[in-house]
Design an enzyme around this catalytic site. Structure first.
Site, PDB file in Angstrom:
ATOM      1  N   LYS A 282       0.799  -1.239   0.000  1.00  0.00           N
ATOM      2  CA  LYS A 282       0.000   0.000   0.000  1.00  0.00           C
ATOM      3  C   LYS A 282       0.832   1.290   0.000  1.00  0.00           C
ATOM      4  CE  LYS A 282      -4.402  -1.378   2.000  1.00  0.00           C
ATOM      5  NZ  LYS A 282      -5.367  -1.104   3.070  1.00  0.00           N
TER       6      LYS A 282
ATOM      7  N   ASP B  69     -10.163   3.422   2.010  1.00  0.00           N
ATOM      8  CA  ASP B  69     -10.374   2.752   3.299  1.00  0.00           C
ATOM      9  C   ASP B  69     -11.121   3.649   4.299  1.00  0.00           C
ATOM     10  OD1 ASP B  69      -9.229   0.245   2.785  1.00  0.00           O
ATOM     11  OD2 ASP B  69      -7.213   0.985   3.203  1.00  0.00           O
TER      12      ASP B  69
END
Ligand code: NAP
Length: 280
Positions: free
Chosen positions: A66, A102
């Site tokens: 990520k 997210d």
């Protein structure tokens, strides 16, 4: 021609995203396939241009890539830049643009269950890791008024606060301070890995002073009901687990790729099936 999407990570075999997205594409009548792609850390710099060369339309990024993927992209959205992590990449005219859904996914899911805006509420965030960063920065970006943080390692919570580019009222609390002032908070967001299977009896703090009208959101979804959620319910509070966060981070990625939000109820059912039918 069939479009190609995917998720990169290592390991990736247990990801629930392929089942969720392949069904969403089919339901939306979009001719596309979503493929799990296991990529080792040392292969990431070669894999990103490789995915561009084969014309992938978009992909999700999961652990451990990520952060490492960010310098390999053509552009990174400012919120993802602040969070320091990308979980969604969109191919726009052969340019890879990175986003982080997210935090926004978490807030969508929380809002849906809470039933009203959370931004004007007094929020306590437990944890200061990657998930906490996405949630804290997105809450701040969206205009949250008060988000206090408690974390085992206080310096990490301090870092979260000082590096936040959006205005928000935040105090860093010790565990004891958080426990003794708990009645102050309308919403508690639990983002640590404490309570995750197999250590299902563990809790990050005691909820003895929780208000019965408070709401506790634990981002863990395995088990479906953590020890913290059980304690919250014993005080009369409402709870939710991390299922909706997972579904909505995926749904918002799907929306970035296709321009339409998928059927999230259907996505949720697929994830519950994958988890063995357990929901909270
Ligand atoms: P991370 O970056 O490694 O952060 C872990 C956090 O947990 C830190 O705040 C850490 O505190 C704390 N922690 C870990 N072990 C602890 C212990 N024994 N005692 C006290 N604190 C402890 O992990 P992450 O990526 O943020 O993920 C955290 C959790 O969220 C995981 O359970 C993950 O599965 C879940 N998650 C769910 C979703 C979803 O879609 N629902 C998405 C992402 C993550 P220190 O700073 O002191 O180390």
């Amino acid at each position: 021609m069939k479009k190609l999407y995917g998720v990169i990570g290592n390991p990736i075999g247990h990801s629930m995203s392929p089942a969720m997205h392949n069904d969403a594409f089919k339901t939306a009548g979009i001719d596309a396939h979503y493929q799990p792609l296991q990529i080792k850390t040392e292969d990431l710099p070669a894999a990103v241009p490789g995915m561009k060369a084969i014309g992938i339309s978009g992909f999700n990024v999961t652990v451990p890539h990520k952060t490492a993927i960010m310098p390999l992209l053509d552009e990174v959205d400012p919120l993802a830049q602040a969070i320091g992590a990308v979980n969604t990449v969109v191919n726009v005219n052969n340019r890879f643009i990175g986003y982080n859904t997210d935090g926004a996914g978490f807030i969508r899911g929380l809002h849906e269950e809470y039933g009203k805006s959370v931004l004007d509420k007094r929020i306590l965030l437990i944890g200061a890791g990657g998930a906490a960063r996405a949630i804290y920065y997105t809450l701040s970006q969206q205009g949250a008024i008060l988000v206090d943080i408690v974390n085992r390692t206080a310096e990490k919570a301090e870092q979260l606060k000082t590096r936040c580019p959006y205005p928000v009222n935040t105090s860093i609390l010790s565990l004891q301070q958080a426990e003794t002032t708990l009645e102050k908070y309308d919403i508690i967001i639990q983002t640590t890995s404490i309570g995750m299977s197999p250590k299902v009896d563990e809790k990050p703090l005691s909820l003895q002073r929780l208000r019965p009208d408070a709401f506790v959101s634990d981002i863990i979804y395995n088990p479906a009901k953590t020890a913290l959620m059980k304690e919250a319910e014993s005080h009369g509070a409402r709870v939710q687990n991390g299922l909706k966060m997972f579904v909505y981070q995926g749904a918002l990625a799907f929306e970035k790729w296709t321009g339409t939000l998928p059927d999230t109820e259907r996505m949720e059912k697929i994830v519950i099936e994958k988890l063995g039918g357990k929901t909270c």
